[in-house]
Design a protein around this motif. Structure first.
Motif, PDB file in Angstrom:
ATOM      1  N   GLN A  79     -71.815 -87.297  41.734  1.00  0.00           N
ATOM      2  CA  GLN A  79     -72.685 -86.220  42.451  1.00  0.00           C
ATOM      3  C   GLN A  79     -71.817 -85.149  43.132  1.00  0.00           C
ATOM      4  N   ASN A  80     -72.455 -84.058  42.995  1.00  0.00           N
ATOM      5  CA  ASN A  80     -71.990 -82.914  43.913  1.00  0.00           C
ATOM      6  C   ASN A  80     -73.247 -82.307  44.620  1.00  0.00           C
ATOM      7  N   TYR A  81     -73.112 -82.846  46.024  1.00  0.00           N
ATOM      8  CA  TYR A  81     -74.454 -82.500  46.928  1.00  0.00           C
ATOM      9  C   TYR A  81     -73.825 -81.381  47.959  1.00  0.00           C
ATOM     10  N   SER A  82     -74.071 -80.189  48.016  1.00  0.00           N
ATOM     11  CA  SER A  82     -73.911 -79.487  49.327  1.00  0.00           C
ATOM     12  C   SER A  82     -72.197 -79.211  49.238  1.00  0.00           C
ATOM     13  N   GLY A  83     -71.563 -79.016  48.117  1.00  0.00           N
ATOM     14  CA  GLY A  83     -70.087 -78.982  48.118  1.00  0.00           C
ATOM     15  C   GLY A  83     -69.443 -80.230  48.256  1.00  0.00           C
ATOM     16  N   VAL A  84     -70.073 -81.431  48.435  1.00  0.00           N
ATOM     17  CA  VAL A  84     -69.354 -82.648  48.759  1.00  0.00           C
ATOM     18  C   VAL A  84     -69.589 -83.475  47.507  1.00  0.00           C
ATOM     19  N   THR A  85     -68.244 -83.789  46.858  1.00  0.00           N
ATOM     20  CA  THR A  85     -68.317 -84.532  45.724  1.00  0.00           C
ATOM     21  C   THR A  85     -68.263 -85.828  45.986  1.00  0.00           C
TER      22      THR A  85
END
Length: 101
Positions: A79-85
């Motif tokens: 998951q890559n959500y708002s630059g957080v992997t």
């Protein structure tokens, strides 16, 4: 006159698909038999509607649900959500988490 049968020219599956048969009806003029038939018919309909549905309110009955299901999860998720992997393995994907014992 009779209608000619051209089904001999068709493949077997077409002949089976287009085959039609009818039921012959017989009228029995016996008052006692007709009365017994209608009494049984209305008795069954009356039982289903009057007693089973209305008197027992069977349309409102509910029951508890019992059961369990299991699923086996293999692999991982990414998951890559708002630059957080984030990377998840099979244990992270199980909700609620499985417990020992």
């Amino acid at each position: 006159g009779p209608i000619p049968n051209d089904m001999g020219k068709c493949p077997g599956w077409v002949e089976g698909f287009l085959h039609y048969s009818s039921v012959r009806y017989v009228m029995v003029n016996d008052m006692r038999l007709g009365l017994i038939f209608r009494i049984l018919q209305f008795g069954i309909i009356g039982y289903v509607i009057g007693y089973s549905i209305i008197a027992q309110k069977s349309y409102q009955k509910t029951d508890n649900v019992y059961g369990a299901s299991t699923i086996k999860i293999k692999g991982s998720a990414f998951q890559n959500y708002s630059g957080v992997t984030s990377v998840y393995d099979a244990q992270d994907l199980v909700i609620p988490p499985t417990q020992q014992g």
